[in-house]
Design a protein around this motif. Structure first.
Motif, PDB file in Angstrom:
ATOM      1  N   MET A  48       0.834  -1.202   0.000  1.00 24.87           N
ATOM      2  CA  MET A  48       0.000   0.000   0.000  1.00 24.87           C
ATOM      3  C   MET A  48       0.873   1.260   0.000  1.00 24.87           C
ATOM      4  O   MET A  48       0.556   2.254  -0.654  1.00 24.87           O
ATOM      5  CB  MET A  48      -0.920   0.019   1.225  1.00 24.87           C
ATOM      6  CG  MET A  48      -1.991  -1.042   1.193  1.00 24.87           C
ATOM      7  SD  MET A  48      -2.988  -0.880  -0.273  1.00 24.87           S
ATOM      8  CE  MET A  48      -3.649  -2.503  -0.410  1.00 24.87           C
ATOM      9  N   LYS A  49       1.979   1.219   0.742  1.00 25.40           N
ATOM     10  CA  LYS A  49       2.899   2.357   0.776  1.00 25.40           C
ATOM     11  C   LYS A  49       3.498   2.580  -0.610  1.00 25.40           C
ATOM     12  O   LYS A  49       3.642   3.723  -1.046  1.00 25.40           O
ATOM     13  CB  LYS A  49       3.995   2.079   1.801  1.00 25.40           C
ATOM     14  CG  LYS A  49       4.855   3.278   2.090  1.00 25.40           C
ATOM     15  CD  LYS A  49       5.632   3.043   3.371  1.00 25.40           C
ATOM     16  CE  LYS A  49       6.614   4.143   3.673  1.00 25.40           C
ATOM     17  NZ  LYS A  49       6.074   5.474   3.681  1.00 25.40           N
ATOM     18  N   LYS A  50       3.831   1.499  -1.320  1.00 27.05           N
ATOM     19  CA  LYS A  50       4.364   1.606  -2.688  1.00 27.05           C
ATOM     20  C   LYS A  50       3.330   2.245  -3.611  1.00 27.05           C
ATOM     21  O   LYS A  50       3.671   3.060  -4.471  1.00 27.05           O
ATOM     22  CB  LYS A  50       4.732   0.222  -3.240  1.00 27.05           C
ATOM     23  CG  LYS A  50       5.977  -0.375  -2.647  1.00 27.05           C
ATOM     24  CD  LYS A  50       7.177   0.076  -3.410  1.00 27.05           C
ATOM     25  CE  LYS A  50       8.412  -0.658  -2.964  1.00 27.05           C
ATOM     26  NZ  LYS A  50       9.624  -0.028  -3.426  1.00 27.05           N
ATOM     27  N   ILE A  51       2.057   1.855  -3.436  1.00 25.58           N
ATOM     28  CA  ILE A  51       0.991   2.406  -4.284  1.00 25.58           C
ATOM     29  C   ILE A  51       0.880   3.921  -4.078  1.00 25.58           C
ATOM     30  O   ILE A  51       0.807   4.692  -5.034  1.00 25.58           O
ATOM     31  CB  ILE A  51      -0.366   1.711  -3.978  1.00 25.58           C
ATOM     32  CG1 ILE A  51      -0.345   0.271  -4.491  1.00 25.58           C
ATOM     33  CG2 ILE A  51      -1.514   2.476  -4.607  1.00 25.58           C
ATOM     34  CD1 ILE A  51      -1.546  -0.547  -4.082  1.00 25.58           C
ATOM     35  N   GLU A  52       0.921   4.333  -2.825  1.00 24.74           N
ATOM     36  CA  GLU A  52       0.727   5.752  -2.516  1.00 24.74           C
ATOM     37  C   GLU A  52       1.951   6.596  -2.867  1.00 24.74           C
ATOM     38  O   GLU A  52       1.819   7.679  -3.454  1.00 24.74           O
ATOM     39  CB  GLU A  52       0.386   5.918  -1.033  1.00 24.74           C
ATOM     40  CG  GLU A  52      -0.975   5.343  -0.672  1.00 24.74           C
ATOM     41  CD  GLU A  52      -1.156   5.154   0.824  1.00 24.74           C
ATOM     42  OE1 GLU A  52      -0.263   5.564   1.599  1.00 24.74           O
ATOM     43  OE2 GLU A  52      -2.178   4.597   1.223  1.00 24.74           O
ATOM     44  N   ASP A  53       3.144   6.109  -2.505  1.00 24.72           N
ATOM     45  CA  ASP A  53       4.346   6.936  -2.640  1.00 24.72           C
ATOM     46  C   ASP A  53       5.027   6.820  -4.005  1.00 24.72           C
ATOM     47  O   ASP A  53       5.467   7.817  -4.569  1.00 24.72           O
ATOM     48  CB  ASP A  53       5.370   6.572  -1.556  1.00 24.72           C
ATOM     49  CG  ASP A  53       4.826   6.847  -0.151  1.00 24.72           C
ATOM     50  OD1 ASP A  53       3.832   7.584  -0.046  1.00 24.72           O
ATOM     51  OD2 ASP A  53       5.400   6.303   0.813  1.00 24.72           O
TER      52      ASP A  53
ATOM     53  N   ILE B 255      -3.466  -0.546 -18.426  1.00 21.82           N
ATOM     54  CA  ILE B 255      -2.533   0.463 -17.919  1.00 21.82           C
ATOM     55  C   ILE B 255      -1.182   0.260 -18.595  1.00 21.82           C
ATOM     56  O   ILE B 255      -0.897  -0.813 -19.119  1.00 21.82           O
ATOM     57  CB  ILE B 255      -2.370   0.379 -16.377  1.00 21.82           C
ATOM     58  CG1 ILE B 255      -2.014  -1.050 -15.948  1.00 21.82           C
ATOM     59  CG2 ILE B 255      -3.604   0.852 -15.670  1.00 21.82           C
ATOM     60  CD1 ILE B 255      -1.758  -1.204 -14.479  1.00 21.82           C
ATOM     61  N   GLN B 256      -0.365   1.321 -18.569  1.00 19.36           N
ATOM     62  CA  GLN B 256       0.985   1.248 -19.143  1.00 19.36           C
ATOM     63  C   GLN B 256       1.991   1.178 -18.006  1.00 19.36           C
ATOM     64  O   GLN B 256       1.963   2.018 -17.087  1.00 19.36           O
ATOM     65  CB  GLN B 256       1.248   2.502 -19.973  1.00 19.36           C
ATOM     66  CG  GLN B 256       0.506   2.525 -21.280  1.00 19.36           C
ATOM     67  CD  GLN B 256       1.408   2.042 -22.405  1.00 19.36           C
ATOM     68  OE1 GLN B 256       2.477   2.561 -22.583  1.00 19.36           O
ATOM     69  NE2 GLN B 256       0.957   1.052 -23.139  1.00 19.36           N
ATOM     70  N   ALA B 257       2.880   0.211 -18.065  1.00 16.91           N
ATOM     71  CA  ALA B 257       3.917   0.078 -17.046  1.00 16.91           C
ATOM     72  C   ALA B 257       5.187   0.751 -17.533  1.00 16.91           C
ATOM     73  O   ALA B 257       5.591   0.580 -18.684  1.00 16.91           O
ATOM     74  CB  ALA B 257       4.175  -1.388 -16.758  1.00 16.91           C
TER      75      ALA B 257
ATOM     76  N   ALA C 257       6.344  -9.086  -8.242  1.00 15.52           N
ATOM     77  CA  ALA C 257       6.661  -8.096  -9.266  1.00 15.52           C
ATOM     78  C   ALA C 257       6.198  -6.720  -8.819  1.00 15.52           C
ATOM     79  O   ALA C 257       5.049  -6.550  -8.401  1.00 15.52           O
ATOM     80  CB  ALA C 257       5.995  -8.474 -10.585  1.00 15.52           C
ATOM     81  N   TYR C 258       7.100  -5.754  -8.890  1.00 17.69           N
ATOM     82  CA  TYR C 258       6.769  -4.357  -8.631  1.00 17.69           C
ATOM     83  C   TYR C 258       6.590  -3.698  -9.994  1.00 17.69           C
ATOM     84  O   TYR C 258       7.544  -3.545 -10.748  1.00 17.69           O
ATOM     85  CB  TYR C 258       7.900  -3.659  -7.875  1.00 17.69           C
ATOM     86  CG  TYR C 258       8.127  -4.193  -6.481  1.00 17.69           C
ATOM     87  CD1 TYR C 258       7.331  -3.793  -5.427  1.00 17.69           C
ATOM     88  CD2 TYR C 258       9.150  -5.103  -6.239  1.00 17.69           C
ATOM     89  CE1 TYR C 258       7.536  -4.272  -4.150  1.00 17.69           C
ATOM     90  CE2 TYR C 258       9.371  -5.592  -4.968  1.00 17.69           C
ATOM     91  CZ  TYR C 258       8.566  -5.184  -3.927  1.00 17.69           C
ATOM     92  OH  TYR C 258       8.773  -5.660  -2.671  1.00 17.69           O
ATOM     93  N   VAL C 259       5.356  -3.269 -10.297  1.00 18.63           N
ATOM     94  CA  VAL C 259       5.050  -2.674 -11.602  1.00 18.63           C
ATOM     95  C   VAL C 259       4.900  -1.172 -11.415  1.00 18.63           C
ATOM     96  O   VAL C 259       3.915  -0.696 -10.834  1.00 18.63           O
ATOM     97  CB  VAL C 259       3.756  -3.289 -12.200  1.00 18.63           C
ATOM     98  CG1 VAL C 259       3.452  -2.665 -13.545  1.00 18.63           C
ATOM     99  CG2 VAL C 259       3.888  -4.787 -12.311  1.00 18.63           C
TER     100      VAL C 259
ATOM    101  N   ALA D 181      -1.644   5.058  -9.550  1.00 19.79           N
ATOM    102  CA  ALA D 181      -1.721   3.714  -8.971  1.00 19.79           C
ATOM    103  C   ALA D 181      -2.903   3.592  -8.005  1.00 19.79           C
ATOM    104  O   ALA D 181      -3.514   2.522  -7.903  1.00 19.79           O
ATOM    105  CB  ALA D 181      -0.412   3.367  -8.268  1.00 19.79           C
ATOM    106  N   LEU D 182      -3.247   4.683  -7.308  1.00 21.24           N
ATOM    107  CA  LEU D 182      -4.390   4.647  -6.378  1.00 21.24           C
ATOM    108  C   LEU D 182      -5.691   4.396  -7.128  1.00 21.24           C
ATOM    109  O   LEU D 182      -6.521   3.584  -6.691  1.00 21.24           O
ATOM    110  CB  LEU D 182      -4.484   5.968  -5.608  1.00 21.24           C
ATOM    111  CG  LEU D 182      -3.758   6.004  -4.259  1.00 21.24           C
ATOM    112  CD1 LEU D 182      -3.730   7.408  -3.716  1.00 21.24           C
ATOM    113  CD2 LEU D 182      -4.426   5.050  -3.299  1.00 21.24           C
ATOM    114  N   ASP D 183      -5.881   5.091  -8.252  1.00 21.96           N
ATOM    115  CA  ASP D 183      -7.102   4.908  -9.036  1.00 21.96           C
ATOM    116  C   ASP D 183      -7.182   3.476  -9.597  1.00 21.96           C
ATOM    117  O   ASP D 183      -8.242   2.826  -9.562  1.00 21.96           O
ATOM    118  CB  ASP D 183      -7.145   5.895 -10.220  1.00 21.96           C
ATOM    119  CG  ASP D 183      -7.243   7.348  -9.716  1.00 21.96           C
ATOM    120  OD1 ASP D 183      -7.668   7.540  -8.564  1.00 21.96           O
ATOM    121  OD2 ASP D 183      -6.876   8.243 -10.513  1.00 21.96           O
TER     122      ASP D 183
END
Length: 155
Positions: free
Chosen positions: A86-91, A118-120, A135-137, A145-147
């Protein structure tokens, strides 16, 4: 004697040609009788190459056509919803997924693009101590990422 008498009545030279033809046929059937010796140019003997035919089985080994082993739904198992994810998504504008062990970064990028529209920007992977691949995308600036996480159902 009857044959010789008939031969005498034929045109001159025909019997000689027939005898020559018979002799030639006999020689062709029998062979010349001489066998040449092979000249060996190498010290070692190599087995001569023989005719190797392709396999042509009479029975089909497969009944159904083969399906692709890694399709998009098999590559991405599920998104991670831990606190660090979740921290990765937000930050960092990054989604975290558990993926198939055999999938590479290009396949993961393509699977995310086709499943979630989505585009990575880039994909980082690691293998966890329990043997699963994570995997970290990282998403491009166009996507939040939040949306995307809300749309997927992570949050």
């Amino acid at each position: 004697r009857g044959v010789q008498e008939n031969a005498l009545q034929l045109a001159p030279g025909t019997m000689v040609k027939a005898d020559q033809a018979r002799a030639t046929a006999k020689a062709m059937k029998k062979g010349s009788g001489r066998k040449g010796t092979r000249i060996h140019t190498k010290v070692h003997f190599y087995r001569p190459k023989t005719l190797s035919l392709r396999r042509s089985p009479n029975v089909r080994t497969t009944v159904t056509p083969k399906l692709p082993k890694l399709d998009h739904h098999r590559i991405i198992k599920h998104p991670l919803t831990t606190e660090s994810a979740m921290k990765k998504i937000e930050d960092n504008n990054t989604l975290v997924f558990l993926v198939d062990l055999k999938a590479n970064k290009r396949q993961i990028k393509a699977a995310v693009a086709s499943m979630y529209d989505i585009q990575a920007q880039k994909v980082n992977t690691l293998i966890r101590p329990d043997g699963q691949k994570k995997a970290y995308v990282r998403l491009t600036q166009d996507f939040d990422a939040l949306d995307v996480a809300n749309r997927i159902g992570i949050i």
